[in-house]
Design a protein around this motif. Structure first.
Motif, PDB file in Angstrom:
ATOM      1  N   PRO A  20      12.025  12.002  -4.696  1.00 42.98           N
ATOM      2  CA  PRO A  20      11.381  10.704  -5.102  1.00 42.98           C
ATOM      3  C   PRO A  20      13.043   9.672  -5.366  1.00 42.98           C
ATOM      4  O   PRO A  20      13.571   9.825  -6.164  1.00 42.98           O
ATOM      5  N   THR A  38       6.056   4.215   0.832  1.00 45.57           N
ATOM      6  CA  THR A  38       5.698   4.753  -0.262  1.00 45.57           C
ATOM      7  C   THR A  38       4.757   5.795  -0.503  1.00 45.57           C
ATOM      8  O   THR A  38       3.490   5.664  -0.135  1.00 45.57           O
ATOM      9  N   ALA A  39       4.963   6.861  -1.696  1.00 41.89           N
ATOM     10  CA  ALA A  39       3.559   7.608  -2.139  1.00 41.89           C
ATOM     11  C   ALA A  39       4.074   7.874  -3.426  1.00 41.89           C
ATOM     12  O   ALA A  39       4.866   7.632  -3.807  1.00 41.89           O
ATOM     13  N   ASP A  40       2.836   8.010  -3.928  1.00 44.49           N
ATOM     14  CA  ASP A  40       2.541   7.957  -5.433  1.00 44.49           C
ATOM     15  C   ASP A  40       3.578   6.680  -6.035  1.00 44.49           C
ATOM     16  O   ASP A  40       4.225   7.743  -7.387  1.00 44.49           O
ATOM     17  N   ASP A  42       7.154   5.567  -4.749  1.00 44.23           N
ATOM     18  CA  ASP A  42       7.899   5.919  -4.390  1.00 44.23           C
ATOM     19  C   ASP A  42       8.408   5.774  -3.731  1.00 44.23           C
ATOM     20  O   ASP A  42       7.883   6.528  -2.700  1.00 44.23           O
ATOM     21  N   TRP A  44      10.916   7.999  -0.578  1.00 48.37           N
ATOM     22  CA  TRP A  44      11.483   9.820  -0.968  1.00 48.37           C
ATOM     23  C   TRP A  44      12.426   9.661   0.198  1.00 48.37           C
ATOM     24  O   TRP A  44      12.452   9.638   1.745  1.00 48.37           O
ATOM     25  N   SER A 150      -3.007  14.259   1.545  1.00 48.48           N
ATOM     26  CA  SER A 150      -2.277  15.091   0.319  1.00 48.48           C
ATOM     27  C   SER A 150      -0.661  14.320   0.679  1.00 48.48           C
ATOM     28  O   SER A 150      -0.342  13.951   1.874  1.00 48.48           O
ATOM     29  N   LEU A 151       0.153  14.614  -0.645  1.00 43.77           N
ATOM     30  CA  LEU A 151       1.451  14.433  -0.799  1.00 43.77           C
ATOM     31  C   LEU A 151       2.176  15.216   0.412  1.00 43.77           C
ATOM     32  O   LEU A 151       3.424  14.739   1.132  1.00 43.77           O
TER      33      LEU A 151
END
Length: 224
Positions: A20, A38-40, A42, A44, A150-151
């Motif tokens: 991240p 981005t995910a969560d 952040d 990546w 999901s991530l």
């Protein structure tokens, strides 16, 4: 016009290492017609290391086996399509490195990916006598499908890549495969791939996924 058939690549023992990072750290490595996704909270950057069992074109095996490591980040195209931008590629076989680098429009790097012959699995990336990156891991359990939304799905299940052709042409290619199945993995990572892609980030802890492998079809990119 005869349609170009995709390159068929059979991958084995695939290790994904995801770091991240701040979106602003990645944006200089991505052309301005793409948006860093981005995910969560952040952006990546991922290193995907695998053994290439075989490469086929028009149903004929042309290369393999070999070690291959790609570095990528996650982006959206001008109309919101999700995909990846390959930032770097490293291989220990010139034919495979050349074939894949021509698709992604990325020059193969000088570092060498290897799998070390040890009791546990160790994927490394060496630049001469300097080790840039090492992932030491054990994987077990029955592989399971990646849950949607999901991530893990965000990081692993991408079926489109974006690149840039001559004179700045915007290109989009497809990556076809069955759904990824991941098993449990216990991993320790030292170093990172950031020096290889000139991203000024250090200190983040990567997330690691592992898959026994699958067969991937990579279609040449076309203008969009």
């Amino acid at each position: 016009m005869v349609a170009l058939r995709p390159l068929q690549v059979t991958l084995d023992d695939v290790c994904f290492c995801h770091w991240p990072v701040a979106r602003t750290a990645v944006e200089p490595a991505v052309p301005d017609w793409l948006t860093v996704e981005t995910a969560d909270g952040d952006a990546w950057v991922s290193a995907v290391a695998a053994t290439v069992d075989r490469v086929e074109t028009f149903g004929i095996e042309v290369a393999g086996p070999a070690e291959l490591l790609t570095v990528r980040t996650y982006v959206r195209g001008p109309t919101g399509q999700r995909g990846v931008r390959v930032l770097a590629l490293f291989g220990d076989d010139r034919r495979i490195s050349t074939a894949v680098s021509e698709l992604f429009r990325v020059t193969a790097g000088g570092a060498t990916p290897r799998t070390l012959p040890t009791a546990d699995r160790r994927r490394v990336l060496d630049a001469g006598d300097r080790r840039l990156f090492e992932c030491r891991y054990t994987a077990d359990g029955e592989p399971v499908a990646v849950p949607p939304d999901s991530l893990a799905s965000f990081l692993v299940d991408r079926q489109r890549y974006f690149t840039t052709g001559r004179f700045g042409t915007r290109l989009v290619g497809s990556i076809g495969h069955d759904p990824w199945r991941l098993d449990r993995v216990d991993a320790t990572v030292t170093g990172s791939v950031f020096p290889a892609v000139d991203i000024p980030v250090s200190g983040s802890t990567p997330l690691v996924h592992h898959s026994p492998g699958l067969r991937v079809s990579i279609a040449p990119p076309v203008p969009r």
